[in-house]
Design a protein around this motif. Structure first.
Motif, PDB file in Angstrom:
ATOM      1  N   SER A  49       0.773  -1.160   0.003  1.00 13.26           N
ATOM      2  CA  SER A  49      -0.042   0.062   0.085  1.00 13.26           C
ATOM      3  C   SER A  49       0.927   1.423   0.035  1.00 13.26           C
ATOM      4  O   SER A  49       0.388   2.401  -0.697  1.00 13.26           O
ATOM      5  CB  SER A  49      -0.755   0.000   1.399  1.00 13.26           C
TER       6      SER A  49
ATOM      7  N   SER B 206      -9.071   0.772  -2.968  1.00 14.53           N
ATOM      8  CA  SER B 206      -9.307  -0.799  -2.569  1.00 14.53           C
ATOM      9  C   SER B 206      -8.437  -1.179  -1.456  1.00 14.53           C
ATOM     10  O   SER B 206      -8.593  -1.973  -0.879  1.00 14.53           O
ATOM     11  CB  SER B 206      -9.852  -1.297  -3.698  1.00 14.53           C
ATOM     12  N   GLN B 207      -7.312  -0.726  -1.874  1.00  7.47           N
ATOM     13  CA  GLN B 207      -5.904  -1.194  -1.254  1.00  7.47           C
ATOM     14  C   GLN B 207      -6.155  -0.797   0.366  1.00  7.47           C
ATOM     15  O   GLN B 207      -5.510  -1.509   1.160  1.00  7.47           O
ATOM     16  CB  GLN B 207      -4.776  -0.483  -1.653  1.00  7.47           C
TER      17      GLN B 207
ATOM     18  N   SER C 282      -7.746  -3.900   1.544  1.00  7.28           N
ATOM     19  CA  SER C 282      -7.034  -5.044   1.512  1.00  7.28           C
ATOM     20  C   SER C 282      -5.840  -5.090   2.530  1.00  7.28           C
ATOM     21  O   SER C 282      -5.564  -6.040   3.212  1.00  7.28           O
ATOM     22  CB  SER C 282      -6.699  -5.449   0.222  1.00  7.28           C
TER      23      SER C 282
ATOM     24  N   ALA D 176      -7.402  -5.685   6.007  1.00  2.00           N
ATOM     25  CA  ALA D 176      -7.536  -7.181   6.053  1.00  2.00           C
ATOM     26  C   ALA D 176      -6.191  -8.180   6.272  1.00  2.00           C
ATOM     27  O   ALA D 176      -6.305  -9.036   7.127  1.00  2.00           O
ATOM     28  CB  ALA D 176      -8.395  -7.778   4.688  1.00  2.00           C
ATOM     29  N   MET D 177      -5.173  -7.493   5.630  1.00  3.23           N
ATOM     30  CA  MET D 177      -3.871  -8.305   5.684  1.00  3.23           C
ATOM     31  C   MET D 177      -3.465  -7.823   7.125  1.00  3.23           C
ATOM     32  O   MET D 177      -2.583  -8.800   7.923  1.00  3.23           O
ATOM     33  CB  MET D 177      -2.906  -7.524   4.801  1.00  3.23           C
TER      34      MET D 177
ATOM     35  N   PHE E 255      -3.422  -4.593  -4.509  1.00  8.18           N
ATOM     36  CA  PHE E 255      -4.671  -5.009  -3.912  1.00  8.18           C
ATOM     37  C   PHE E 255      -4.899  -6.509  -3.909  1.00  8.18           C
ATOM     38  O   PHE E 255      -5.266  -7.110  -3.187  1.00  8.18           O
ATOM     39  CB  PHE E 255      -5.788  -4.307  -4.702  1.00  8.18           C
ATOM     40  N   VAL E 256      -4.529  -7.317  -5.181  1.00  6.74           N
ATOM     41  CA  VAL E 256      -4.728  -8.533  -5.120  1.00  6.74           C
ATOM     42  C   VAL E 256      -3.749  -9.392  -4.409  1.00  6.74           C
ATOM     43  O   VAL E 256      -4.039 -10.559  -3.706  1.00  6.74           O
ATOM     44  CB  VAL E 256      -4.473  -9.170  -6.677  1.00  6.74           C
TER      45      VAL E 256
ATOM     46  N   GLU F  90      -2.478  -8.524  -1.378  1.00 10.88           N
ATOM     47  CA  GLU F  90      -2.998  -8.402   0.002  1.00 10.88           C
ATOM     48  C   GLU F  90      -4.142  -9.244   0.095  1.00 10.88           C
ATOM     49  O   GLU F  90      -4.181 -10.156   1.072  1.00 10.88           O
ATOM     50  CB  GLU F  90      -3.086  -7.002   0.224  1.00 10.88           C
ATOM     51  N   THR F  91      -4.967  -9.217  -0.705  1.00 13.90           N
ATOM     52  CA  THR F  91      -6.155 -10.029  -0.595  1.00 13.90           C
ATOM     53  C   THR F  91      -5.872 -11.405  -0.631  1.00 13.90           C
ATOM     54  O   THR F  91      -6.608 -12.281   0.073  1.00 13.90           O
ATOM     55  CB  THR F  91      -7.344  -9.627  -1.742  1.00 13.90           C
TER      56      THR F  91
ATOM     57  N   ALA G 289      -4.248 -12.406   2.875  1.00 11.09           N
ATOM     58  CA  ALA G 289      -5.148 -12.167   3.862  1.00 11.09           C
ATOM     59  C   ALA G 289      -5.880 -13.265   4.085  1.00 11.09           C
ATOM     60  O   ALA G 289      -6.162 -13.960   4.850  1.00 11.09           O
ATOM     61  CB  ALA G 289      -5.932 -11.060   3.777  1.00 11.09           C
ATOM     62  N   GLY G 290      -6.444 -13.892   2.950  1.00  9.35           N
ATOM     63  CA  GLY G 290      -7.412 -15.149   2.709  1.00  9.35           C
ATOM     64  C   GLY G 290      -6.614 -16.505   3.179  1.00  9.35           C
ATOM     65  O   GLY G 290      -7.133 -17.204   3.860  1.00  9.35           O
TER      66      GLY G 290
END
Length: 334
Positions: free
Chosen positions: A32, A176-177, A180, A183-184, A256-257, A259-260, A263-264
């Protein structure tokens, strides 16, 4: 003597948690900051708050660290506490070495390696089956899943926005970041702060100061959450540069991708597998995955190789330091 050892172990565990925070702060915010989605100070504040919140979401990973790495049942209280103490020394030593060189190694595996090395030096039993299932296999598969999932998700995102305005698209991904990255950071607190809780709980169980059926005391949860948050706020600029710029120059969409996906992977391991996985390994492999969608040569594989060597060395190096510490300190404190 044992009372003093418990106090020292708790203090050192919180010190480890603090170093974990500034060592791994880059995990949550490097992408980010490098894409200018967040300013460094705003990113650190957000990461510190989310780390604190994540630390209080569960105790499954902490229970794994406390009960499924080293078997202290056959050890005396004194020997058990020295094992935990030396495990922490090994983990902190390796954290500081890799932080100095700017290498994003795993605090998780440093702690596990430290406990293993001290436990073996003390002639204690090791839960090898649990270590294979909850440490070794996740250590292998989490980065692979992070890499390929990030790669294919990024390919899908590129296809979806192929006709959109690049300027507007990047502005949206930059916004969006914020989500994300949060979330991370939440996943980082969920994973890494719990490991400190587990070590403190292990020391308390060894000294007979806690009942395994009562779970982890609230003061342990709050102190571990606070320590990792303070460490995160103090920042980890050396490692942030490695993750955010040296592996690949990230754009907001790829950040964004990455980090998403990372996190998942952290949430799945914490809530369903109860496995203490490395946030460092997960986010680094996801960054490599999104970077490879440009072209394979876009990823600076020389930097990736240095990181990989640090990954491989983490457990044995921390174990070796902890074992030497045990051989020195156990006779001195005995």
């Amino acid at each position: 003597m044992d009372t003093a050892l418990v106090v020292v172990v708790v203090a050192l565990a919180l010190a480890f948690d603090y170093t974990n925070g500034f060592h791994d702060a880059a995990n949550a915010i490097a992408t980010s900051v490098s894409t200018r989605a967040l300013t460094p100070r705003a990113a650190l504040i957000m990461a510190a708050v989310m780390n604190f919140a994540g630390a209080l979401l569960g105790t499954e990973v902490a229970e794994t660290i406390a009960k499924e790495i080293v078997n202290l049942d056959a050890a005396s209280t004194h020997a058990g506490l020295v094992v935990v103490l030396c495990g922490l020394i090994g983990a902190i030593t390796w954290n500081m070495i890799t932080w100095w060189f700017g290498l994003p190694s795993s605090s998780t595996h440093a702690l596990i390696g430290g406990l293993l090395g001290a436990g073996l030096a003390g002639g204690l039993g090791i839960f090898w089956s649990a270590i294979v299932d909850k440490v070794v296999l996740p250590m292998i598969f989490s980065p692979l899943i992070g890499f390929f999932l990030a790669f294919f998700l990024m390919v899908g995102v590129l296809w979806l926005v192929r006709r959109a305005s690049p300027t507007k698209t990047m502005r949206r991904f930059r916004l969006s970041q914020t989500a994300s990255a949060a979330a991370m950071a939440l996943g980082h607190g969920l994973q890494d702060a719990q490991k400190t809780m587990g070590v403190i709980f292990l020391a308390l169980l060894t000294a007979g100061w806690a009942d395994p059926d009562d779970g982890i005391p609230l003061w342990v949860k709050l102190s571990a959450a606070a320590a990792i948050s303070l460490g995160t706020y103090s920042g980890g600029w050396r490692i942030m540069r490695t993750l955010g710029r040296k592996i690949i120059e990230l754009d907001p969409a790829r950040g964004f991708v990455a980090e998403t996906v990372a996190a998942g992977v952290l949430y799945v391991n914490a809530f369903w597998l109860h496995a203490p996985v490395s946030t460092t390994h997960t986010i680094t492999s996801a960054i490599m995955g999104v970077g490879a969608t440009k072209r394979l040569s876009a990823v600076r594989w020389g930097v990736a190789k240095s990181i990989g060597i640090a990954w491989v060395l983490t457990i044995p190096a921390a174990a070796a330091v902890a074992a030497v510490c045990f051989w020195i300190l156990h006779p001195m404190l005995g």
